[in-house]
Design a protein around this motif. Structure first.
Motif, PDB file in Angstrom:
ATOM      1  N   LEU A 134     -10.991   3.592  -4.952  1.00  0.00           N
ATOM      2  CA  LEU A 134      -9.763   3.893  -4.228  1.00  0.00           C
ATOM      3  C   LEU A 134      -8.624   4.225  -5.189  1.00  0.00           C
ATOM      4  CD1 LEU A 134     -10.004   1.083  -1.546  1.00  0.00           C
ATOM      5  CD2 LEU A 134      -9.833   3.524  -1.034  1.00  0.00           C
ATOM      6  N   ALA A 135      -8.517   3.463  -6.264  1.00  0.00           N
ATOM      7  CA  ALA A 135      -7.463   3.714  -7.246  1.00  0.00           C
ATOM      8  C   ALA A 135      -7.664   5.044  -7.958  1.00  0.00           C
ATOM      9  CB  ALA A 135      -7.406   2.570  -8.253  1.00  0.00           C
ATOM     10  N   GLU A 136      -8.905   5.404  -8.209  1.00  0.00           N
ATOM     11  CA  GLU A 136      -9.180   6.687  -8.857  1.00  0.00           C
ATOM     12  C   GLU A 136      -8.903   7.860  -7.920  1.00  0.00           C
ATOM     13  OE1 GLU A 136     -12.727   5.732 -12.056  1.00  0.00           O
ATOM     14  OE2 GLU A 136     -13.280   6.040  -9.944  1.00  0.00           O
ATOM     15  N   ARG A 137      -9.144   7.650  -6.637  1.00  0.00           N
ATOM     16  CA  ARG A 137      -8.998   8.744  -5.680  1.00  0.00           C
ATOM     17  C   ARG A 137      -7.536   9.035  -5.336  1.00  0.00           C
ATOM     18  NH1 ARG A 137     -11.203   8.069   0.290  1.00  0.00           N
ATOM     19  NH2 ARG A 137     -12.429   6.488  -0.836  1.00  0.00           N
ATOM     20  N   TYR A 138      -6.704   7.989  -5.331  1.00  0.00           N
ATOM     21  CA  TYR A 138      -5.322   8.149  -4.886  1.00  0.00           C
ATOM     22  C   TYR A 138      -4.349   7.758  -6.002  1.00  0.00           C
ATOM     23  CZ  TYR A 138      -7.646   8.261  -0.360  1.00  0.00           C
ATOM     24  OH  TYR A 138      -8.478   8.574   0.700  1.00  0.00           O
ATOM     25  N   PRO A 139      -3.484   8.668  -6.399  1.00  0.00           N
ATOM     26  CA  PRO A 139      -2.570   8.384  -7.519  1.00  0.00           C
ATOM     27  C   PRO A 139      -1.652   7.198  -7.282  1.00  0.00           C
ATOM     28  CG  PRO A 139      -2.610  10.732  -7.019  1.00  0.00           C
ATOM     29  CD  PRO A 139      -3.365  10.048  -5.917  1.00  0.00           C
ATOM     30  N   HIS A 140      -1.308   6.923  -6.032  1.00  0.00           N
ATOM     31  CA  HIS A 140      -0.341   5.860  -5.751  1.00  0.00           C
ATOM     32  C   HIS A 140      -0.991   4.510  -5.425  1.00  0.00           C
ATOM     33  CE1 HIS A 140      -1.560   7.414  -1.913  1.00  0.00           C
ATOM     34  NE2 HIS A 140      -0.751   6.658  -1.212  1.00  0.00           N
ATOM     35  N   ILE A 141      -2.302   4.417  -5.640  1.00  0.00           N
ATOM     36  CA  ILE A 141      -3.006   3.152  -5.464  1.00  0.00           C
ATOM     37  C   ILE A 141      -3.465   2.635  -6.826  1.00  0.00           C
ATOM     38  CG2 ILE A 141      -4.938   1.964  -4.351  1.00  0.00           C
ATOM     39  CD1 ILE A 141      -2.832   3.054  -2.395  1.00  0.00           C
ATOM     40  N   TYR A 142      -3.181   1.373  -7.100  1.00  0.00           N
ATOM     41  CA  TYR A 142      -3.603   0.734  -8.341  1.00  0.00           C
ATOM     42  C   TYR A 142      -4.681  -0.313  -8.039  1.00  0.00           C
ATOM     43  CZ  TYR A 142       0.763   2.757 -10.058  1.00  0.00           C
ATOM     44  OH  TYR A 142       1.775   3.621 -10.385  1.00  0.00           O
ATOM     45  N   ALA A 143      -5.326  -0.799  -9.088  1.00  0.00           N
ATOM     46  CA  ALA A 143      -6.414  -1.763  -8.943  1.00  0.00           C
ATOM     47  C   ALA A 143      -6.201  -2.957  -9.868  1.00  0.00           C
ATOM     48  CB  ALA A 143      -7.753  -1.099  -9.260  1.00  0.00           C
ATOM     49  N   SER A 144      -6.825  -4.070  -9.488  1.00  0.00           N
ATOM     50  CA  SER A 144      -6.954  -5.218 -10.389  1.00  0.00           C
ATOM     51  C   SER A 144      -8.434  -5.529 -10.534  1.00  0.00           C
ATOM     52  CB  SER A 144      -6.216  -6.443  -9.823  1.00  0.00           C
ATOM     53  OG  SER A 144      -6.952  -7.006  -8.747  1.00  0.00           O
ATOM     54  N   VAL A 145      -8.762  -6.418 -11.470  1.00  0.00           N
ATOM     55  CA  VAL A 145     -10.146  -6.867 -11.609  1.00  0.00           C
ATOM     56  C   VAL A 145     -10.152  -8.382 -11.750  1.00  0.00           C
ATOM     57  CG1 VAL A 145     -10.179  -6.505 -14.132  1.00  0.00           C
ATOM     58  CG2 VAL A 145     -12.329  -6.612 -12.838  1.00  0.00           C
ATOM     59  N   GLY A 146     -10.975  -9.031 -10.918  1.00  0.00           N
ATOM     60  CA  GLY A 146     -11.047 -10.488 -10.977  1.00  0.00           C
ATOM     61  C   GLY A 146     -11.911 -11.035  -9.869  1.00  0.00           C
ATOM     62  N   VAL A 147     -12.095 -12.365  -9.898  1.00  0.00           N
ATOM     63  CA  VAL A 147     -12.923 -13.052  -8.905  1.00  0.00           C
ATOM     64  C   VAL A 147     -12.122 -14.208  -8.309  1.00  0.00           C
ATOM     65  CG1 VAL A 147     -15.085 -14.261  -8.478  1.00  0.00           C
ATOM     66  CG2 VAL A 147     -15.012 -12.415 -10.149  1.00  0.00           C
ATOM     67  N   HIS A 148     -11.969 -14.159  -7.006  1.00  0.00           N
ATOM     68  CA  HIS A 148     -11.197 -15.121  -6.229  1.00  0.00           C
ATOM     69  C   HIS A 148     -11.821 -16.524  -6.330  1.00  0.00           C
ATOM     70  CE1 HIS A 148      -9.379 -16.941  -2.651  1.00  0.00           C
ATOM     71  NE2 HIS A 148      -8.597 -15.876  -2.509  1.00  0.00           N
TER      72      HIS A 148
END
Length: 259
Positions: free
Chosen positions: A49-63
Motif C-alpha cells: 500500500l505504501a509503495e502504491r500510494y505516495p501519501h501512504i507510509y508504512a511501519s514494521v513491527g509485531v503487536h
C-alpha cells in the motif's frame, strides 16, 4: 489538512474499499496516513500500500497481542525498515489486558523493537494497555527516548494517566489521541488531552476500530480523523485550523519525512 498517524488500511474491513477510502480521505482534507504493521506475515500488504500510494507510509513491527506469530528478530526489523516508505518501528509495546500468565516474551519483543529503533533512527509506535509501569520502565532501560539518544516515537491511542503521558513526553515522545477522545465516557482521556501541550500531540484513527463521534458504530477509516481534531479543538478552546496545522507539523517532525 490532517494526517492519520495510525491506521490499518491492510485489514480486511478496509482493504476491500481502498480507492473509496482514499477518496474520502481527500474529501475530508486528510492528506497522509501511516499504515501500521502488526505482524511480519502481513507486512508485505502494508508495504504494498505504501509503495502504491505516495501519501501512504508504512511501519514494521509485531503487536504485543500477537503471541502465536513469527517472532521478529533484530535483524528482521532493521532489514525491513530500510525501505524508503517505512518510517517507523512498531506497533510494539506491552498489553496485559487480554493475556494472563508469563508475559516475558512480550517484554523481550518490546526490547527488540527498541533496539531496532535505536539502530535505524526510526521512531517507535508504542501500544500500552494495563502495563504502563513496565512500558515506561523498559523504555527508560533501553534508551528509547531522545533524552537517551534514542529516536523517540509516539504513544498511540493513548488511554493512560497524565503521569504516564508526562513521563513519555519527558523522554521526547508524542501522545496520539484516537476517536476515544470524542466519547462521552472518556473523561479521563479528555482531561489528559486538555492538559498536554498541542506541540506534543498527534491524531489518529486506529481504523478500522474506534470510530469517533459522530461516526461511532461504523467501521472507522482515515477520513474520520478530522473528527478527532475537531474534538481536540473544542476541548482546548482553540481554532480547528491550529490543531490541524500543529498535529500535521508534529507528524512530519517526528517521522522525519518530506512534505
Amino acid at each position: 489538512m490532517y494526517i492519520d498517524s495510525h491506521c490499518h488500511l491492510n485489514f480486511p474491513e478496509l482493504a476491500v474499499r481502498t480507492e473509496e477510502i482514499l477518496g474520502k480521505m481527500a474529501a475530508n482534507g486528510v492528506t497522509h496516513a501511516l499504515c501500521v504493521s502488526v505482524d511480519l506475515p502481513d507486512f508485505p500488504q502494508v508495504l504494498e500500500l505504501a509503495e502504491r500510494y505516495p501519501h501512504i507510509y508504512a511501519s514494521v513491527g509485531v503487536h504485543p497481542d500477537y503471541e502465536n506469530t513469527e517472532e521478529p528478530t533484530l535483524d528482521d526489523l532493521v532489514r525491513l525498515s530500510e525501505h524508503r516508505k517505512v518510517i517507523a518501528i512498531g506497533e510494539t509495546g506491552l498489553d496485559y489486558s487480554r493475556m494472563t500468565g508469563e508475559l516475558e516474551w512480550q517484554r523481550e519483543r518490546f526490547r527488540t523493537h527498541i533496539k531496532a529503533s535505536r539502530i535505524t533512527r526510526k521512531p517507535l509506535i508504542i501500544h500500552t494497555r494495563a502495563a504502563s509501569a513496565d512500558t515506561i520502565r523498559i523504555m527508560q532501560e533501553e534508551g528509547a527516548g531522545t533524552d537517551a539518544g534514542g529516536a523517540g516515537g509516539v504513544m498511540h491511542c493513548f488511554t493512560e494517566s497524565l503521569q504516564v503521558a508526562q513521563a513519555a513526553i519527558a523522554m521526547g515522545f508524542y501522545i496520539a489521541f484516537s476517536g476515544i477522545v470524542t466519547f462521552k465516557s472518556a473523561k479521563e482521556v479528555q482531561a489528559v488531552a486538555l492538559a498536554l501541550p498541542l506541540e506534543r500531540i498527534l491524531i489518529e484513527t486506529d481504523s478500522p476500530y474506534l470510530a469517533p463521534v459522530p461516526q461511532r458504530g461504523r467501521i472507522n477509516e482515515p477520513g474520520f480523523v478530522c473528527h478527532v481534531a475537531e474534538h481536540l479543538a473544542l476541548l482546548k478552546g482553540i481554532p480547528l485550523q491550529q490543531v490541524a496545522k500543529q498535529t500535521t507539523d508534529n507528524f512530519f517532525k517526528l517521522f522525519n519525512v518530506a512534505r
